[in-house]
Write a protein that holds these residues in place. Sequence first.
Motif, PDB file in Angstrom:
ATOM      1  N   VAL A   2      40.721  40.307  43.436  1.00 31.41           N
ATOM      2  CA  VAL A   2      40.261  41.380  44.308  1.00 31.41           C
ATOM      3  C   VAL A   2      41.013  42.658  43.939  1.00 31.41           C
ATOM      4  O   VAL A   2      42.233  42.677  43.853  1.00 31.41           O
ATOM      5  CB  VAL A   2      40.485  41.008  45.792  1.00 31.41           C
ATOM      6  CG1 VAL A   2      40.166  42.176  46.691  1.00 31.41           C
ATOM      7  CG2 VAL A   2      39.650  39.798  46.168  1.00 31.41           C
ATOM      8  N   GLY A   3      40.269  43.723  43.667  1.00 31.59           N
ATOM      9  CA  GLY A   3      40.872  45.010  43.335  1.00 31.59           C
ATOM     10  C   GLY A   3      41.153  45.206  41.856  1.00 31.59           C
ATOM     11  O   GLY A   3      41.457  46.301  41.435  1.00 31.59           O
ATOM     12  N   CYS A   4      41.049  44.161  41.035  1.00 29.84           N
ATOM     13  CA  CYS A   4      41.289  44.251  39.591  1.00 29.84           C
ATOM     14  C   CYS A   4      40.185  43.494  38.869  1.00 29.84           C
ATOM     15  O   CYS A   4      39.763  42.439  39.321  1.00 29.84           O
ATOM     16  CB  CYS A   4      42.631  43.619  39.206  1.00 29.84           C
ATOM     17  SG  CYS A   4      44.044  44.489  39.831  1.00 29.84           S
ATOM     18  N   ARG A   5      39.761  44.036  37.739  1.00 32.35           N
ATOM     19  CA  ARG A   5      38.776  43.336  36.914  1.00 32.35           C
ATOM     20  C   ARG A   5      39.505  42.739  35.726  1.00 32.35           C
ATOM     21  O   ARG A   5      40.078  43.461  34.916  1.00 32.35           O
ATOM     22  CB  ARG A   5      37.713  44.303  36.428  1.00 32.35           C
ATOM     23  CG  ARG A   5      36.590  43.632  35.677  1.00 32.35           C
ATOM     24  CD  ARG A   5      35.569  44.670  35.273  1.00 32.35           C
ATOM     25  NE  ARG A   5      34.341  44.362  34.688  1.00 32.35           N
ATOM     26  CZ  ARG A   5      33.998  43.394  33.884  1.00 32.35           C
ATOM     27  NH1 ARG A   5      34.842  42.497  33.558  1.00 32.35           N
ATOM     28  NH2 ARG A   5      32.814  43.275  33.376  1.00 32.35           N
ATOM     29  N   LEU A   6      39.515  41.415  35.654  1.00 32.93           N
ATOM     30  CA  LEU A   6      40.158  40.718  34.551  1.00 32.93           C
ATOM     31  C   LEU A   6      39.082  40.293  33.565  1.00 32.93           C
ATOM     32  O   LEU A   6      38.241  39.454  33.880  1.00 32.93           O
ATOM     33  CB  LEU A   6      40.940  39.509  35.063  1.00 32.93           C
ATOM     34  CG  LEU A   6      42.015  39.810  36.105  1.00 32.93           C
ATOM     35  CD1 LEU A   6      42.724  38.533  36.515  1.00 32.93           C
ATOM     36  CD2 LEU A   6      42.998  40.833  35.606  1.00 32.93           C
ATOM     37  N   SER A   7      39.113  40.867  32.381  1.00 32.14           N
ATOM     38  CA  SER A   7      38.045  40.631  31.409  1.00 32.14           C
ATOM     39  C   SER A   7      38.347  39.474  30.460  1.00 32.14           C
ATOM     40  O   SER A   7      37.448  38.992  29.782  1.00 32.14           O
ATOM     41  CB  SER A   7      37.786  41.903  30.607  1.00 32.14           C
ATOM     42  OG  SER A   7      38.976  42.322  29.961  1.00 32.14           O
ATOM     43  N   MET A  28      48.914  44.474  37.160  1.00 31.41           N
ATOM     44  CA  MET A  28      48.369  44.516  38.515  1.00 31.41           C
ATOM     45  C   MET A  28      49.356  45.138  39.499  1.00 31.41           C
ATOM     46  O   MET A  28      49.051  45.262  40.676  1.00 31.41           O
ATOM     47  CB  MET A  28      48.006  43.100  38.962  1.00 31.41           C
ATOM     48  CG  MET A  28      46.877  42.479  38.166  1.00 31.41           C
ATOM     49  SD  MET A  28      46.610  40.738  38.567  1.00 31.41           S
ATOM     50  CE  MET A  28      45.866  40.872  40.190  1.00 31.41           C
ATOM     51  N   LYS A  29      50.542  45.494  38.999  1.00 24.25           N
ATOM     52  CA  LYS A  29      51.612  46.081  39.824  1.00 24.25           C
ATOM     53  C   LYS A  29      52.041  45.153  40.958  1.00 24.25           C
ATOM     54  O   LYS A  29      52.263  45.573  42.095  1.00 24.25           O
ATOM     55  CB  LYS A  29      51.215  47.449  40.342  1.00 24.25           C
ATOM     56  CG  LYS A  29      50.957  48.448  39.219  1.00 24.25           C
ATOM     57  CD  LYS A  29      50.723  49.825  39.750  1.00 24.25           C
ATOM     58  CE  LYS A  29      50.401  50.875  38.738  1.00 24.25           C
ATOM     59  NZ  LYS A  29      50.507  50.688  37.364  1.00 24.25           N
ATOM     60  N   ILE A  30      52.159  43.859  40.636  1.00 27.00           N
ATOM     61  CA  ILE A  30      52.632  42.866  41.601  1.00 27.00           C
ATOM     62  C   ILE A  30      54.088  42.572  41.282  1.00 27.00           C
ATOM     63  O   ILE A  30      54.431  42.204  40.168  1.00 27.00           O
ATOM     64  CB  ILE A  30      51.784  41.581  41.546  1.00 27.00           C
ATOM     65  CG1 ILE A  30      50.355  41.899  41.987  1.00 27.00           C
ATOM     66  CG2 ILE A  30      52.400  40.495  42.410  1.00 27.00           C
ATOM     67  CD1 ILE A  30      49.401  40.743  41.893  1.00 27.00           C
ATOM     68  N   SER A  31      54.931  42.730  42.262  1.00 28.38           N
ATOM     69  CA  SER A  31      56.368  42.562  42.098  1.00 28.38           C
ATOM     70  C   SER A  31      56.745  41.084  41.944  1.00 28.38           C
ATOM     71  O   SER A  31      56.175  40.215  42.626  1.00 28.38           O
ATOM     72  CB  SER A  31      57.085  43.138  43.318  1.00 28.38           C
ATOM     73  OG  SER A  31      58.428  42.761  43.325  1.00 28.38           O
TER      74      SER A  31
END
Length: 123
Positions: A2-7, A28-31
């Motif tokens: 959700v919020g990101c497209r992983l190709s 994805m800027k996830i810590s």
Amino acid sequence: MVGCRLSRVLMDGGSGLDIIFTNTLEKMKISPSSLRTSNVGFHGVVPGHPVRPLGRIELEGVFRDGRIYRIKAIQFEVAPFQSSYHVISGRLAYVKFMVIPSYAYLHLKMPSPNGTITVRGRG
């Protein structure tokens, strides 16, 4: 996600784990502080060496075909190395989304409340 497209997602029906890589989480800027402890080790990703994940994270996965979509939470083991893929989704994701793969045509089909979702791969 959700919020990101992983190709670059490898749908691997032979894998017993859903794996996400550290470089994907960084993009994805996830810590790393979002990770939970994981006791799972896995084999076959790095030839000849077992791998201990950095942790586990739950993310919402989305499959979409036009206006039809399906969202489910997926538990990913975080691999402590980089890959050309964003994630590897295994049997756990197949079961959760009720995926039917066609390896010959590089298609995945799954039911949704509004119709059948078909995801086409690139070969």
